[in-house]
Motif scaffolding. Structure first.
Motif, PDB file in Angstrom:
ATOM      1  N   LYS A   1       0.792  -1.231   0.000  1.00  0.00           N
ATOM      2  CA  LYS A   1       0.000   0.000   0.000  1.00  0.00           C
ATOM      3  C   LYS A   1       0.826   1.283   0.000  1.00  0.00           C
ATOM      4  CE  LYS A   1      -4.172  -1.933   2.073  1.00  0.00           C
ATOM      5  NZ  LYS A   1      -5.162  -1.856   3.178  1.00  0.00           N
TER       6      LYS A   1
ATOM      7  N   VAL B   1      -1.351   7.746  -1.675  1.00  0.00           N
ATOM      8  CA  VAL B   1      -1.421   7.145  -0.338  1.00  0.00           C
ATOM      9  C   VAL B   1      -2.139   8.117   0.596  1.00  0.00           C
ATOM     10  CG1 VAL B   1      -0.095   6.214   1.597  1.00  0.00           C
ATOM     11  CG2 VAL B   1       0.722   5.897  -0.759  1.00  0.00           C
ATOM     12  N   SER B   2      -3.093   7.616   1.355  1.00  0.00           N
ATOM     13  CA  SER B   2      -3.866   8.472   2.252  1.00  0.00           C
ATOM     14  C   SER B   2      -3.088   8.797   3.520  1.00  0.00           C
ATOM     15  CB  SER B   2      -5.183   7.788   2.631  1.00  0.00           C
ATOM     16  OG  SER B   2      -4.933   6.699   3.510  1.00  0.00           O
ATOM     17  N   ALA B   3      -3.529   9.850   4.200  1.00  0.00           N
ATOM     18  CA  ALA B   3      -2.906  10.240   5.467  1.00  0.00           C
ATOM     19  C   ALA B   3      -2.994   9.112   6.487  1.00  0.00           C
ATOM     20  CB  ALA B   3      -3.576  11.496   6.006  1.00  0.00           C
ATOM     21  N   GLN B   4      -4.169   8.461   6.562  1.00  0.00           N
ATOM     22  CA  GLN B   4      -4.355   7.393   7.539  1.00  0.00           C
ATOM     23  C   GLN B   4      -3.430   6.212   7.271  1.00  0.00           C
ATOM     24  OE1 GLN B   4      -6.501   7.734  10.263  1.00  0.00           O
ATOM     25  NE2 GLN B   4      -5.413   5.927  10.993  1.00  0.00           N
ATOM     26  N   THR B   5      -3.214   5.898   5.992  1.00  0.00           N
ATOM     27  CA  THR B   5      -2.316   4.790   5.646  1.00  0.00           C
ATOM     28  C   THR B   5      -0.890   5.102   6.074  1.00  0.00           C
ATOM     29  OG1 THR B   5      -3.722   4.118   3.800  1.00  0.00           O
ATOM     30  CG2 THR B   5      -1.442   3.359   3.757  1.00  0.00           C
ATOM     31  N   TYR B   6      -0.417   6.325   5.789  1.00  0.00           N
ATOM     32  CA  TYR B   6       0.921   6.727   6.238  1.00  0.00           C
ATOM     33  C   TYR B   6       1.025   6.645   7.761  1.00  0.00           C
ATOM     34  CZ  TYR B   6       2.788   8.533   1.788  1.00  0.00           C
ATOM     35  OH  TYR B   6       3.287   8.660   0.512  1.00  0.00           O
TER      36      TYR B   6
ATOM     37  N   ALA C   1       1.829  12.130   6.703  1.00  0.00           N
ATOM     38  CA  ALA C   1       0.459  12.054   7.213  1.00  0.00           C
ATOM     39  C   ALA C   1      -0.001  13.413   7.726  1.00  0.00           C
ATOM     40  CB  ALA C   1       0.367  11.010   8.325  1.00  0.00           C
TER      41      ALA C   1
ATOM     42  N   LEU D   1      -0.748  15.870   4.947  1.00  0.00           N
ATOM     43  CA  LEU D   1      -2.026  15.595   4.284  1.00  0.00           C
ATOM     44  C   LEU D   1      -3.222  15.908   5.185  1.00  0.00           C
ATOM     45  CD1 LEU D   1      -1.095  12.214   2.551  1.00  0.00           C
ATOM     46  CD2 LEU D   1      -1.662  14.362   1.383  1.00  0.00           C
ATOM     47  N   LYS D   2      -3.020  15.836   6.513  1.00  0.00           N
ATOM     48  CA  LYS D   2      -4.122  16.060   7.447  1.00  0.00           C
ATOM     49  C   LYS D   2      -3.596  16.863   8.643  1.00  0.00           C
ATOM     50  CE  LYS D   2      -7.972  13.424   9.463  1.00  0.00           C
ATOM     51  NZ  LYS D   2      -8.518  12.051   9.672  1.00  0.00           N
TER      52      LYS D   2
END
Length: 291
Positions: free
Chosen positions: A188, A196-201, A225, A228-229
């Motif tokens: 991922k 890649v989403s913030a939550q994934t990082y 992360a 991104l957020k």
């Protein structure tokens, strides 16, 4: 009215009378159903939960050296939704009866393939999947109510606990979650061409930090992360905690202060991060004063 009809009516009346005459009373050994995630394995426990009631339990009500249903009433059941190991013994996914033979110093734990028995009735040792021994832990406090549950969780499992009176049995349950998670992180993040989403990082960074591996990568992923957020003050807290672990006290202090201020301004709740950041800032200050 002929005799056949009379008999049918009489039986119906007796059946109705028996039903309505039953007393609705509480079960003194209620059936417990516990569904628990242990590592990445789903485990379901079903057992009858008796109370001590001023009786001597082990070596008394439950004799040493004899087969026990490990609970009350119907046989105790344990279900695993994926392969696991108990105390180093491999167990395939499936539903089993959990029997035991209590002893003063150690118990024999039995994983039994037939989970349909009422207690020990109909039990045959030839249907055992496996047997193994576990030492007894003696408790100073007396437990009134019998319990089977899990403790000491980690990423690869936890301990299956059987406890009653002054006796505790702790059985390590292991599932190789690490390998699965490392592969998922690679798929991922490392090897993906997608965004890649913030939550994934964050999840990947937190796992690397937990396992104390590739910590520079973990710090980089916390930063990504946060970028991104930026309003996720809990992301910033874990960056501060990692920085403190790495000895980067200036970064840790700045990040903890930033997280603390954002947590205080949260319009919903701080999720406990005000206290967490204050404790971390105190740790940082104490460590820096010792330098």
């Amino acid at each position: 009215m002929n005799s056949f009809k009379s008999s049918v009516l009489l039986l119906s009346f007796l059946s109705f009378s028996m039903i309505t005459a039953q007393i609705n009373k509480p079960n003194l050994s209620p059936r417990v159903k516990l569904e628990q995630k242990v590592g990445l394995a789903g485990v379901t426990l079903e057992y009858g939960q008796p109370n001590k009631q001023n009786r001597k339990i082990f070596g008394g009500l439950i004799p040493y050296g004899k087969l026990w249903r490990t609970g009350a009433n119907a046989a105790t059941k344990i279900t695993f939704d994926s392969p696991i190991s108990l105390s180093g013994h491999a167990i395939p996914a499936g539903t089993y009866a959990l029997y035991s033979v209590p002893g003063e110093k150690e118990w024999t734990i039995i994983i039994h393939n037939n989970s349909s028995h009422w207690g020990t009735g109909g039990y045959q040792q030839t249907e055992d999947l496996l047997r193994f021994k576990i030492p007894v832990i003696t408790l100073s406090d007396t437990l009134e109510t019998f319990s089977i549950h899990f403790e000491n969780f980690n990423t690869n499992g936890g301990d299956l606990i059987i406890a009653w009176e002054n006796t505790k049995i702790s059985i390590p349950l292991y599932v190789d979650s690490d390998a699965i998670i490392f592969d998922e992180i690679a798929a991922k993040i490392t090897n993906t061409t997608s965004a890649v989403s913030a939550q994934t990082y964050f999840d990947a960074a937190q796992f690397y930090y937990l396992k104390k591996t590739k910590l520079d990568t973990a710090m980089s992923w916390f930063d990504k992360a946060i970028a991104l957020k930026p309003n996720a003050f809990w992301y910033v807290y874990y960056k501060a905690e990692l920085a403190y672990f790495l000895g980067q006290y200036k970064v840790a202090k700045e990040s903890a202060n930033k997280s603390l201020q954002a947590a205080k301004l949260s319009v919903s709740t701080d999720y406990g991060y005000i206290a967490k950041n204050e404790l971390l800032l105190q740790q940082i200050a104490d460590t820096m004063n010792e330098k």
